[in-house]
Enzyme design. Structure first.
Site, PDB file in Angstrom:
ATOM      1  N   LYS A 198      -9.396  -2.297   2.102  1.00  0.00           N
ATOM      2  CA  LYS A 198      -9.122  -1.118   2.937  1.00  0.00           C
ATOM      3  C   LYS A 198      -9.943   0.095   2.465  1.00  0.00           C
ATOM      4  O   LYS A 198     -10.391   0.898   3.275  1.00  0.00           O
ATOM      5  CB  LYS A 198      -7.631  -0.786   2.912  1.00  0.00           C
ATOM      6  CG  LYS A 198      -6.724  -1.925   3.358  1.00  0.00           C
ATOM      7  CD  LYS A 198      -6.921  -2.278   4.801  1.00  0.00           C
ATOM      8  CE  LYS A 198      -5.874  -3.279   5.262  1.00  0.00           C
ATOM      9  NZ  LYS A 198      -6.046  -3.644   6.666  1.00  0.00           N
ATOM     10  N   TYR A 247      -1.732  -3.829  -6.733  1.00  0.00           N
ATOM     11  CA  TYR A 247      -1.387  -4.615  -5.560  1.00  0.00           C
ATOM     12  C   TYR A 247      -2.309  -4.362  -4.378  1.00  0.00           C
ATOM     13  O   TYR A 247      -2.625  -3.211  -4.049  1.00  0.00           O
ATOM     14  CB  TYR A 247       0.054  -4.313  -5.112  1.00  0.00           C
ATOM     15  CG  TYR A 247       0.528  -5.288  -4.067  1.00  0.00           C
ATOM     16  CD1 TYR A 247       0.959  -6.555  -4.426  1.00  0.00           C
ATOM     17  CD2 TYR A 247       0.481  -4.969  -2.719  1.00  0.00           C
ATOM     18  CE1 TYR A 247       1.347  -7.472  -3.467  1.00  0.00           C
ATOM     19  CE2 TYR A 247       0.876  -5.884  -1.754  1.00  0.00           C
ATOM     20  CZ  TYR A 247       1.312  -7.130  -2.140  1.00  0.00           C
ATOM     21  OH  TYR A 247       1.695  -8.040  -1.197  1.00  0.00           O
ATOM     22  N   GLY A 248      -2.686  -5.452  -3.729  1.00  0.00           N
ATOM     23  CA  GLY A 248      -3.306  -5.447  -2.396  1.00  0.00           C
ATOM     24  C   GLY A 248      -4.263  -4.317  -2.106  1.00  0.00           C
ATOM     25  O   GLY A 248      -5.206  -4.049  -2.855  1.00  0.00           O
ATOM     26  N   ASP A 274      -9.032  -9.255   9.854  1.00  0.00           N
ATOM     27  CA  ASP A 274      -8.526  -7.907   9.558  1.00  0.00           C
ATOM     28  C   ASP A 274      -9.537  -6.786   9.797  1.00  0.00           C
ATOM     29  O   ASP A 274      -9.156  -5.725  10.247  1.00  0.00           O
ATOM     30  CB  ASP A 274      -8.050  -7.869   8.092  1.00  0.00           C
ATOM     31  CG  ASP A 274      -7.199  -6.643   7.782  1.00  0.00           C
ATOM     32  OD1 ASP A 274      -6.415  -6.233   8.651  1.00  0.00           O
ATOM     33  OD2 ASP A 274      -7.321  -6.099   6.662  1.00  0.00           O
ATOM     34  N   THR A 287      -3.543 -11.995  11.960  1.00  0.00           N
ATOM     35  CA  THR A 287      -3.998 -13.271  11.386  1.00  0.00           C
ATOM     36  C   THR A 287      -3.635 -14.417  12.333  1.00  0.00           C
ATOM     37  O   THR A 287      -4.440 -15.332  12.563  1.00  0.00           O
ATOM     38  CB  THR A 287      -3.389 -13.467   9.982  1.00  0.00           C
ATOM     39  OG1 THR A 287      -3.741 -12.324   9.191  1.00  0.00           O
ATOM     40  CG2 THR A 287      -3.911 -14.718   9.297  1.00  0.00           C
ATOM     41  N   CYS A 310       1.144  -6.787  13.059  1.00  0.00           N
ATOM     42  CA  CYS A 310       1.338  -7.137  14.476  1.00  0.00           C
ATOM     43  C   CYS A 310       0.784  -8.522  14.772  1.00  0.00           C
ATOM     44  O   CYS A 310       0.509  -8.852  15.927  1.00  0.00           O
ATOM     45  CB  CYS A 310       0.670  -6.116  15.386  1.00  0.00           C
ATOM     46  SG  CYS A 310       1.674  -4.661  15.666  1.00  0.00           S
ATOM     47  N   ARG A 363       2.177 -12.196  -0.176  1.00  0.00           N
ATOM     48  CA  ARG A 363       0.846 -12.502   0.373  1.00  0.00           C
ATOM     49  C   ARG A 363       0.278 -13.802  -0.144  1.00  0.00           C
ATOM     50  O   ARG A 363       0.630 -14.263  -1.227  1.00  0.00           O
ATOM     51  CB  ARG A 363      -0.131 -11.385  -0.023  1.00  0.00           C
ATOM     52  CG  ARG A 363       0.213 -10.018   0.517  1.00  0.00           C
ATOM     53  CD  ARG A 363      -0.346  -9.810   1.887  1.00  0.00           C
ATOM     54  NE  ARG A 363       0.283  -8.704   2.593  1.00  0.00           N
ATOM     55  CZ  ARG A 363      -0.104  -8.281   3.783  1.00  0.00           C
ATOM     56  NH1 ARG A 363      -1.108  -8.858   4.396  1.00  0.00           N
ATOM     57  NH2 ARG A 363       0.522  -7.293   4.386  1.00  0.00           N
ATOM     58  N   ASN A 393       6.465  -8.293   2.170  1.00  0.00           N
ATOM     59  CA  ASN A 393       5.006  -8.067   2.152  1.00  0.00           C
ATOM     60  C   ASN A 393       4.317  -9.007   1.157  1.00  0.00           C
ATOM     61  O   ASN A 393       3.237  -8.720   0.662  1.00  0.00           O
ATOM     62  CB  ASN A 393       4.725  -6.596   1.784  1.00  0.00           C
ATOM     63  CG  ASN A 393       3.287  -6.182   2.058  1.00  0.00           C
ATOM     64  OD1 ASN A 393       2.662  -6.657   3.011  1.00  0.00           O
ATOM     65  ND2 ASN A 393       2.738  -5.312   1.226  1.00  0.00           N
ATOM     66  N   HIS A 438     -10.535  -1.702  12.093  1.00  0.00           N
ATOM     67  CA  HIS A 438      -9.394  -2.524  11.669  1.00  0.00           C
ATOM     68  C   HIS A 438      -9.180  -3.585  12.752  1.00  0.00           C
ATOM     69  O   HIS A 438      -8.213  -3.526  13.508  1.00  0.00           O
ATOM     70  CB  HIS A 438      -8.183  -1.605  11.522  1.00  0.00           C
ATOM     71  CG  HIS A 438      -7.016  -2.225  10.842  1.00  0.00           C
ATOM     72  ND1 HIS A 438      -5.737  -1.756  10.979  1.00  0.00           N
ATOM     73  CD2 HIS A 438      -6.917  -3.292  10.011  1.00  0.00           C
ATOM     74  CE1 HIS A 438      -4.906  -2.477  10.265  1.00  0.00           C
ATOM     75  NE2 HIS A 438      -5.602  -3.424   9.672  1.00  0.00           N
ATOM     76  N   SER A 441      -0.982  -2.571  11.647  1.00  0.00           N
ATOM     77  CA  SER A 441      -0.610  -3.534  10.599  1.00  0.00           C
ATOM     78  C   SER A 441       0.663  -4.278  10.991  1.00  0.00           C
ATOM     79  O   SER A 441       1.542  -3.707  11.643  1.00  0.00           O
ATOM     80  CB  SER A 441      -0.359  -2.799   9.281  1.00  0.00           C
ATOM     81  OG  SER A 441      -1.499  -2.073   8.917  1.00  0.00           O
ATOM     82  N   ARG A 466       0.851  -1.189   0.000  1.00  0.00           N
ATOM     83  CA  ARG A 466       0.000   0.000   0.000  1.00  0.00           C
ATOM     84  C   ARG A 466       0.886   1.237   0.000  1.00  0.00           C
ATOM     85  O   ARG A 466       1.974   1.227   0.565  1.00  0.00           O
ATOM     86  CB  ARG A 466      -0.851   0.051   1.273  1.00  0.00           C
ATOM     87  CG  ARG A 466      -1.953  -0.953   1.348  1.00  0.00           C
ATOM     88  CD  ARG A 466      -2.846  -0.704   2.557  1.00  0.00           C
ATOM     89  NE  ARG A 466      -2.182  -0.937   3.823  1.00  0.00           N
ATOM     90  CZ  ARG A 466      -1.761  -0.008   4.645  1.00  0.00           C
ATOM     91  NH1 ARG A 466      -1.935   1.277   4.365  1.00  0.00           N
ATOM     92  NH2 ARG A 466      -1.155  -0.307   5.783  1.00  0.00           N
TER      93      ARG A 466
HETATM   94  O1  O2Y Z   1       0.322  -3.889   1.368  1.00  0.00           O
HETATM   95  C1  O2Y Z   1      -0.848  -4.186   1.109  1.00  0.00           C
HETATM   96  O2  O2Y Z   1      -1.446  -3.760   0.129  1.00  0.00           O
HETATM   97  C2  O2Y Z   1      -1.575  -5.052   2.008  1.00  0.00           C
HETATM   98  S1  O2Y Z   1      -1.716  -4.382   3.585  1.00  0.00           S
HETATM   99  C3  O2Y Z   1      -2.760  -5.414   4.504  1.00  0.00           C
HETATM  100  C4  O2Y Z   1      -3.210  -6.596   3.971  1.00  0.00           C
HETATM  101  C5  O2Y Z   1      -4.045  -7.400   4.713  1.00  0.00           C
HETATM  102  C6  O2Y Z   1      -4.416  -6.987   5.950  1.00  0.00           C
HETATM  103  N1  O2Y Z   1      -3.972  -5.832   6.473  1.00  0.00           N
HETATM  104  C7  O2Y Z   1      -3.134  -5.049   5.796  1.00  0.00           C
HETATM  105  C8  O2Y Z   1      -2.702  -3.789   6.495  1.00  0.00           C
HETATM  106  O3  O2Y Z   1      -1.838  -3.058   6.053  1.00  0.00           O
HETATM  107  O4  O2Y Z   1      -3.256  -3.508   7.568  1.00  0.00           O
HETATM  108 MN    MN Z   2      -4.869  -4.757   8.117  1.00  0.00          MN
END
Ligand code: O2Y
Ligand code: MN
Length: 573
Positions: free
Chosen positions: A193, A184-185, A262, A240, A237, A354, A352, A213, A235, A56
């Protein structure tokens, strides 16, 4: 959107198996995904992102409210006119030679009063395949929408993946998200998010609920009695891992059930309890560190129908990441697409990297995870990540005090991240990057919610990450965290003893079940000590953050802080 992006064709996603097969074949033909060994990992595929597109990007994430003030001091802001204009230019003709996929999706169990509908337009098959796992997508979502116009409009395009032309813009007042330049993500799976937290938190404020969150888990005791807990941690920590906790040997009669890992949407239920649903249908979990000891349930979940992103691809078409098991002697292709051996300097998997896996495949998935009314929450947990200060666990004194504690949670940087150790970063309710409106108004909304819940959960604070002078963790974490969860449940039921301190209730000696377990000498005393001087300094440091929030900070936050100061000065610890 067609007129703007000019795709060669448009495909309306129905979510069927046949469609999945078609899209998978198409993505394989372009090299976007690789099929993994179907005997060892049935239904699993592999994807590598552009190396400049692996996380992100908070600095490129904007809340686009008409008034800058409404986005608040903790969000990046762009005016809606500028954002639509700037992104419109990038989207213009960006899908020429590509297919536009239209993905209707539901966040939350279909038919649930908590559920929300979105439609994501995207030119990425990878995104469609991920959304297929992370949301309830396709025909069922379209039927759920019916002829209503109430849905979040999500436009996503890869464009040229240039980080200089990457923007993730939220228009809460228009119920709209535009994201361009990332595949991505959290930047691209817009239900997660962007909708479930940023737009969700805004809708929650407007409609009287909370988008948080938070993981959600259930604990079943040996007599079959259930309690549910929702927990917010910054994030990375271990949310999961906690959501899929395996009880230690001394607690085999207990079961921990996963509802979500999450995000939690929380509403007052008909019975006056706070009810939680997981808006997602899958897990987008971080791979490195996931192994059969740290999280056996996650490992079992990802043995089929999983998308692996940016991990190491082995020659036998299986996958590996740091912390899974011993490095594969035969090497493989790393997350950058380069040949890799265990002697390589570069990591095999990106930190990071996944897995995207259906929640229903998790061995610990709760039988109630899709209950339309949600599960009743007995306890809310706010988790900090700091080497010192807060006890392992304490119970707050009231909803308002709990809100203040949640508003002031923090993480400390480690040297690896910034070069500086111990820099405290406030991450209120672990929502700093995810709150879609002014943080001061968000705190006010939390306080208002407290007045509406007839049977409110108790609010606790934990810190699993306390260390000694040498930097060794004082608490082992993982499955042993159940001991702390059970103390909380004991507090909810009125059976666990506590000592009242200036900061809240901490476990009375002997009330935390430590059977079959030993800590380093002195660890327990350190874990439960309340250091008056350190707390008074903490209050000063909180003020820097409160000053940043400005005049929309509810008076009640400062009142709770003053009361804490008074208690510290009056009673000491
Ligand atoms: O970096 C990303 O795009 C994923 S970040 C993420 C993914 C799953 C659950 N939580 C997070 C987070 O940054 O809190
Ligand atoms: Mn998260």
């Amino acid at each position: 959107m067609e007129a703007l992006c000019r795709p060669d064709k448009t495909h309306w996603c129905d979510g069927s198996e046949a469609e999945k097969d078609l899209l998978t074949r198409e993505a394989v033909s372009t090299g976007e995904i690789t099929i993994l060994d179907q005997k060892k990992l049935p239904g699993c595929v592999y994807h590598r992102s552009d190396p400049q597109d692996v996380a992100r990007t908070e600095d490129l994430t904007f809340i686009c409210t008409r008034s800058k003030e409404d986005a608040g001091p903790t969000n990046h802001w762009m005016s809606p006119a500028d954002a639509y204009g700037k992104l419109g230019e990038i989207f213009k003709d960006s899908m020429k030679g590509r297919t536009m996929y239209v993905v209707p999706f539901v966040m939350g169990p279909i038919g649930s009063p908590h559920a929300k509908i979105g439609v994501q337009i995207t030119d990425s098959i990878y995104v469609v395949l991920n959304n297929r796992i992370m949301t309830r997508m396709g025909k069922a979502a379209l039927e759920s929408l019916g002829s209503s116009g109430e849905f979040t409009r999500c436009l996503h395009g890869k464009a040229d993946l240039n980080p200089k032309r990457r923007f993730i813009c939220h228009f809460p007042e228009d119920n709209t998200i535009w994201s361009v330049g990332s595949n991505y993500g959290g930047n691209a799976l817009l239900g997660k998010k962007c909708l479930a937290l940023r737009i969700g938190s805004y809708l929650g404020k407007k409609e009287g609920w909370l988008a948080e969150h938070m993981l959600i888990l259930g604990i079943e005791d040996p007599a079959g009695k259930f309690h549910y807990v929702a927990a917010a941690f910054p994030s990375q920590c271990g949310k999961t891992n906690l959501a899929m906790l395996v009880p230690p040997a001394a607690f085999r009669g207990y079961k921990v059930w996963t509802v979500g890992d999450d995000i939690a949407w929380l509403r007052v239920g008909k019975d006056g309890t706070l009810r939680a649903v997981n808006p997602e249908a899958g897990f987008f979990g971080v791979a490195p560190g996931t192994n059969k000891t740290s999280n056996p349930n996650a490992l079992a979940t990802i043995q089929k129908n999983t998308i692996f992103t940016n991990v190491l691809l082995k020659p036998d078409k299986t996958v590996w990441w740091e912390g899974l098991e011993a490095p594969p002697a035969e090497g493989g292709i790393n997350w950058r697409g380069e040949a890799w051996t265990p002697a390589s300097k570069e990591k095999g998997a990106h930190p990071n990297s996944r897995f995207t896996a259906p929640a229903g495949q998790c061995p610990s998935i709760s039988p109630h995870w899709e209950d339309p009314e949600g599960v009743p929450i007995s306890a809310i947990i706010f988790g900090g990540r700091r080497a010192s200060l807060a006890p392992l666990v304490y119970e707050t004194l009231s909803w308002a005090h709990g809100t203040y504690v949640g508003a002031t949670i923090a993480s400390e940087t480690t040297s690896a991240a910034t070069g500086k150790t111990g820099v405290v970063r406030r991450d209120p309710m672990a929502m700093l990057p995810f709150c879609g409106y002014h943080m001061g108004d968000y705190f006010a909304h939390w306080l208002e919610m407290g007045d509406k819940i007839q049977r409110p959960p108790k609010i606790f604070h934990v810190d699993w990450f306390r260390t000694d002078e040498e930097g060794n963790y004082l608490w082992p974490g993982f499955g042993e965290n159940l001991r702390v969860l059970l103390w909380m449940i004991g507090r909810v039921e009125g059976t666990a003893k506590a000592r009242k301190t200036a900061i809240g209730y901490v476990p009375e000696t002997g009330s935390l079940d430590l059977s079959g377990f030993s800590l380093r000498p002195g660890a327990l005393e350190t874990l439960f000590k309340v250091d008056r001087g350190a707390w008074l300094k903490e209050i000063e440091s909180q003020n820097e953050f409160f000053d940043k929030i400005g005049d929309r900070l509810p008076q009640a936050m400062k009142r709770e802080q003053s009361k804490l100061k008074e208690r510290l000065e009056r009673d000491g610890a």
